[in-house]
Design a protein around this motif. Structure first.
Motif, PDB file in Angstrom:
ATOM      1  N   LYS A  70       0.835  -1.202   0.000  1.00 15.72           N
ATOM      2  CA  LYS A  70       0.000   0.000   0.000  1.00 15.72           C
ATOM      3  C   LYS A  70       0.871   1.253   0.000  1.00 15.72           C
ATOM      4  O   LYS A  70       0.536   2.255  -0.631  1.00 15.72           O
ATOM      5  CB  LYS A  70      -0.924   0.004   1.218  1.00 15.72           C
ATOM      6  CG  LYS A  70      -2.042  -1.043   1.124  1.00 15.72           C
ATOM      7  CD  LYS A  70      -2.948  -0.997   2.339  1.00 15.72           C
ATOM      8  CE  LYS A  70      -4.042  -2.050   2.217  1.00 15.72           C
ATOM      9  NZ  LYS A  70      -4.954  -2.035   3.394  1.00 15.72           N
ATOM     10  N   PHE A  71       1.996   1.180   0.690  1.00 10.49           N
ATOM     11  CA  PHE A  71       2.931   2.314   0.689  1.00 10.49           C
ATOM     12  C   PHE A  71       3.543   2.500  -0.694  1.00 10.49           C
ATOM     13  O   PHE A  71       3.728   3.622  -1.168  1.00 10.49           O
ATOM     14  CB  PHE A  71       4.028   2.079   1.724  1.00 10.49           C
ATOM     15  CG  PHE A  71       5.071   3.154   1.745  1.00 10.49           C
ATOM     16  CD1 PHE A  71       4.808   4.389   2.306  1.00 10.49           C
ATOM     17  CD2 PHE A  71       6.314   2.941   1.169  1.00 10.49           C
ATOM     18  CE1 PHE A  71       5.763   5.388   2.311  1.00 10.49           C
ATOM     19  CE2 PHE A  71       7.280   3.933   1.170  1.00 10.49           C
ATOM     20  CZ  PHE A  71       7.002   5.165   1.750  1.00 10.49           C
ATOM     21  N   ILE A  72       3.839   1.380  -1.364  1.00 11.42           N
ATOM     22  CA  ILE A  72       4.398   1.447  -2.708  1.00 11.42           C
ATOM     23  C   ILE A  72       3.411   2.120  -3.653  1.00 11.42           C
ATOM     24  O   ILE A  72       3.774   2.987  -4.451  1.00 11.42           O
ATOM     25  CB  ILE A  72       4.775   0.031  -3.222  1.00 11.42           C
ATOM     26  CG1 ILE A  72       5.995  -0.501  -2.476  1.00 11.42           C
ATOM     27  CG2 ILE A  72       5.028   0.054  -4.729  1.00 11.42           C
ATOM     28  CD1 ILE A  72       6.355  -1.924  -2.816  1.00 11.42           C
ATOM     29  N   TYR A  73       2.142   1.718  -3.560  1.00 10.07           N
ATOM     30  CA  TYR A  73       1.138   2.321  -4.446  1.00 10.07           C
ATOM     31  C   TYR A  73       0.795   3.750  -4.038  1.00 10.07           C
ATOM     32  O   TYR A  73       0.319   4.535  -4.846  1.00 10.07           O
ATOM     33  CB  TYR A  73      -0.131   1.470  -4.456  1.00 10.07           C
ATOM     34  CG  TYR A  73       0.018   0.176  -5.212  1.00 10.07           C
ATOM     35  CD1 TYR A  73       0.400   0.165  -6.549  1.00 10.07           C
ATOM     36  CD2 TYR A  73      -0.206  -1.045  -4.594  1.00 10.07           C
ATOM     37  CE1 TYR A  73       0.553  -1.020  -7.251  1.00 10.07           C
ATOM     38  CE2 TYR A  73      -0.065  -2.239  -5.283  1.00 10.07           C
ATOM     39  CZ  TYR A  73       0.305  -2.209  -6.611  1.00 10.07           C
ATOM     40  OH  TYR A  73       0.448  -3.380  -7.285  1.00 10.07           O
ATOM     41  N   ASN A 103      12.429  -3.716  -7.220  1.00  8.53           N
ATOM     42  CA  ASN A 103      12.057  -3.034  -8.466  1.00  8.53           C
ATOM     43  C   ASN A 103      11.473  -1.649  -8.176  1.00  8.53           C
ATOM     44  O   ASN A 103      11.772  -0.677  -8.867  1.00  8.53           O
ATOM     45  CB  ASN A 103      11.045  -3.868  -9.257  1.00  8.53           C
ATOM     46  CG  ASN A 103      11.662  -5.136  -9.820  1.00  8.53           C
ATOM     47  OD1 ASN A 103      12.876  -5.214 -10.006  1.00  8.53           O
ATOM     48  ND2 ASN A 103      10.836  -6.127 -10.088  1.00  8.53           N
ATOM     49  N   TRP A 104      10.626  -1.595  -7.151  1.00 12.05           N
ATOM     50  CA  TRP A 104      10.029  -0.317  -6.754  1.00 12.05           C
ATOM     51  C   TRP A 104      11.124   0.664  -6.318  1.00 12.05           C
ATOM     52  O   TRP A 104      11.092   1.842  -6.672  1.00 12.05           O
ATOM     53  CB  TRP A 104       9.038  -0.543  -5.621  1.00 12.05           C
ATOM     54  CG  TRP A 104       8.512   0.722  -5.010  1.00 12.05           C
ATOM     55  CD1 TRP A 104       7.549   1.549  -5.499  1.00 12.05           C
ATOM     56  CD2 TRP A 104       8.935   1.313  -3.774  1.00 12.05           C
ATOM     57  NE1 TRP A 104       7.341   2.610  -4.657  1.00 12.05           N
ATOM     58  CE2 TRP A 104       8.175   2.498  -3.590  1.00 12.05           C
ATOM     59  CE3 TRP A 104       9.870   0.958  -2.800  1.00 12.05           C
ATOM     60  CZ2 TRP A 104       8.337   3.313  -2.474  1.00 12.05           C
ATOM     61  CZ3 TRP A 104      10.026   1.779  -1.693  1.00 12.05           C
ATOM     62  CH2 TRP A 104       9.270   2.943  -1.540  1.00 12.05           C
ATOM     63  N   ALA A 105      12.104   0.161  -5.551  1.00  8.91           N
ATOM     64  CA  ALA A 105      13.202   1.023  -5.089  1.00  8.91           C
ATOM     65  C   ALA A 105      14.025   1.540  -6.269  1.00  8.91           C
ATOM     66  O   ALA A 105      14.404   2.710  -6.307  1.00  8.91           O
ATOM     67  CB  ALA A 105      14.094   0.246  -4.120  1.00  8.91           C
ATOM     68  N   GLN A 106      14.284   0.671  -7.249  1.00  7.95           N
ATOM     69  CA  GLN A 106      15.043   1.089  -8.424  1.00  7.95           C
ATOM     70  C   GLN A 106      14.293   2.146  -9.224  1.00  7.95           C
ATOM     71  O   GLN A 106      14.879   3.129  -9.695  1.00  7.95           O
ATOM     72  CB  GLN A 106      15.352  -0.120  -9.309  1.00  7.95           C
ATOM     73  CG  GLN A 106      16.392  -1.055  -8.708  1.00  7.95           C
ATOM     74  CD  GLN A 106      16.619  -2.297  -9.562  1.00  7.95           C
ATOM     75  OE1 GLN A 106      15.960  -2.491 -10.588  1.00  7.95           O
ATOM     76  NE2 GLN A 106      17.531  -3.155  -9.137  1.00  7.95           N
ATOM     77  N   GLU A 107      12.978   1.933  -9.376  1.00  4.36           N
ATOM     78  CA  GLU A 107      12.161   2.921 -10.097  1.00  4.36           C
ATOM     79  C   GLU A 107      12.211   4.272  -9.393  1.00  4.36           C
ATOM     80  O   GLU A 107      12.303   5.324 -10.035  1.00  4.36           O
ATOM     81  CB  GLU A 107      10.714   2.435 -10.200  1.00  4.36           C
ATOM     82  CG  GLU A 107      10.522   1.282 -11.173  1.00  4.36           C
ATOM     83  CD  GLU A 107       9.095   0.775 -11.182  1.00  4.36           C
ATOM     84  OE1 GLU A 107       8.241   1.404 -10.518  1.00  4.36           O
ATOM     85  OE2 GLU A 107       8.830  -0.240 -11.850  1.00  4.36           O
TER      86      GLU A 107
END
Length: 349
Positions: A70-73, A103-107
């Motif tokens: 949820k934090f990612i979104y 992947n989220w961190a890289q983005e």
């Protein structure tokens, strides 16, 4: 097949419960010497252990993972996301979740890097814009104050100051026009009206229009051997004229005395025509080439030379060519010269 690196929560719960039930049932069988209680204890421990481990994973681990998602979104969960949390996420292993987080961190790192680059570009753009405006404004202010302060100033000197003031006003006007044009180009507000025309004729006409500037340095223009035959292109003629004049003016500004400018026109394939304009001037350092089409960018050589201009010419050229869905490029060597080329669509029947 057992895969310890890709365990879902249910499989992890089952294998954990199985690992507990098997030795407990074996111990029960050893002490009781009866298989019925051993089997019963096996299934009780298996089912109880499975439910307990599943509860612990769901309650304490995967609930935290859902919070991470949820934090990612970074938004209140939609119905689609709630379905994802409820049915898809529980089937993912911790390794798969870790990959998603990486992947989220890289983005986000890429976004941060882009934001930092944009901020640096914005800061440099504002600094350059301030410099470009400051020079003519201060000159105008100086001439006007001198004229206002001197009651008995010589008419000849007064006229000279007024002419210089007029020159700087014109420079400001050109700068504002270029800014307005590049803003319109970036917003896609300028209409491209394409038609067929002979590119060699446009090159010759463009040079003739600014030949007085070339005569001051005795610079000659010619079309390369083998490229004289008329080649038709399909483009906005006046916009391409603007590009050509800008490139020719730059070639004159940075060209050497008694130098030359040559144009080459080549058919790259049935759909594109390559136009190149080359000079034998001061050239550009290799480190500056990637930034040559940026707004207000000037090379160290260009800043040291007494040349005027808005600093937006090549940026406008790039936008015009890209508005035609074509490309523009540059190659240069210090002390040898510069070649700028761009592609245009071949004529349409």
């Amino acid at each position: 097949m057992f895969d310890p690196k890709n365990l879902s929560p249910r499989k992890l719960s089952f294998y954990t419960a199985l690992g507990l039930a098997t030795p407990i049932s074996l111990i029960d069988y050893v002490f009781e010497q009866k298989w019925q209680p051993a089997v019963a204890s096996f299934f009780v421990v298996l089912i109880g252990g499975y439910l307990l481990v599943s509860f612990v994973l769901e309650r304490f681990i995967y609930r935290k993972i859902k919070v991470i998602y949820k934090f990612i979104y970074q938004t209140k969960a939609t119905r689609r996301q709630e379905t994802y949390y409820k049915y898809i996420l529980p089937k993912k292993s911790l390794d798969e979740v870790a990959v998603d987080v990486e992947n989220w961190a890289q983005e986000n790192q890429q976004k941060v890097a882009t934001l930092q680059a944009n901020e640096e570009f914005r800061r440099e753009f504002l600094q350059n814009l301030s410099h470009e405006f400051k020079t003519p404004v201060f000159a105008i202010q100086s001439y006007v104050e001198t004229l206002l302060a001197g009651d008995m100033i010589d008419p000849v000197i007064s006229r000279k100051f007024l002419e210089k003031t007029s020159t700087n006003v014109e420079r400001l006007t050109n700068l504002l026009q270029d800014l307005d044009e590049i803003s319109s180009l970036e917003r896609g507000e300028i209409t491209i009206v394409k038609r067929n025309f002979v590119i060699q004729d446009l090159l010759k006409d463009s040079f003739e229009g600014i030949s007085i500037k070339a005569e001051q340095k005795n610079i000659h223009f010619s079309i390369k051997k083998g490229c004289e035959g008329p080649i038709m292109v399909n483009a906005d003629k006046e916009k391409i004229r603007q590009v050509v004049i800008n490139l020719l003016e730059n070639a004159i500004k940075y060209g050497k005395i008694n130098g030359s400018i040559k144009a080459g026109i080549y058919k790259t394939d049935d759909r594109r025509i390559l136009v190149e304009i080359s000079d034998d001037g001061v050239g550009i350092a290799e480190k500056s080439l990637p930034r040559i089409f940026e707004r207000f960018f000037r090379t160290e050589t260009g800043r040291s030379m007494d040349v005027t201009g808005s600093g937006l010419g090549l940026a406008i050229c790039k936008h015009i060519i890209e508005a035609h869905q074509q490309t523009i490029h540059i190659r240069s060597t210090e002390g040898v010269g510069t070649t700028i080329g761009f592609t245009l669509a071949a004529k349409k029947d």
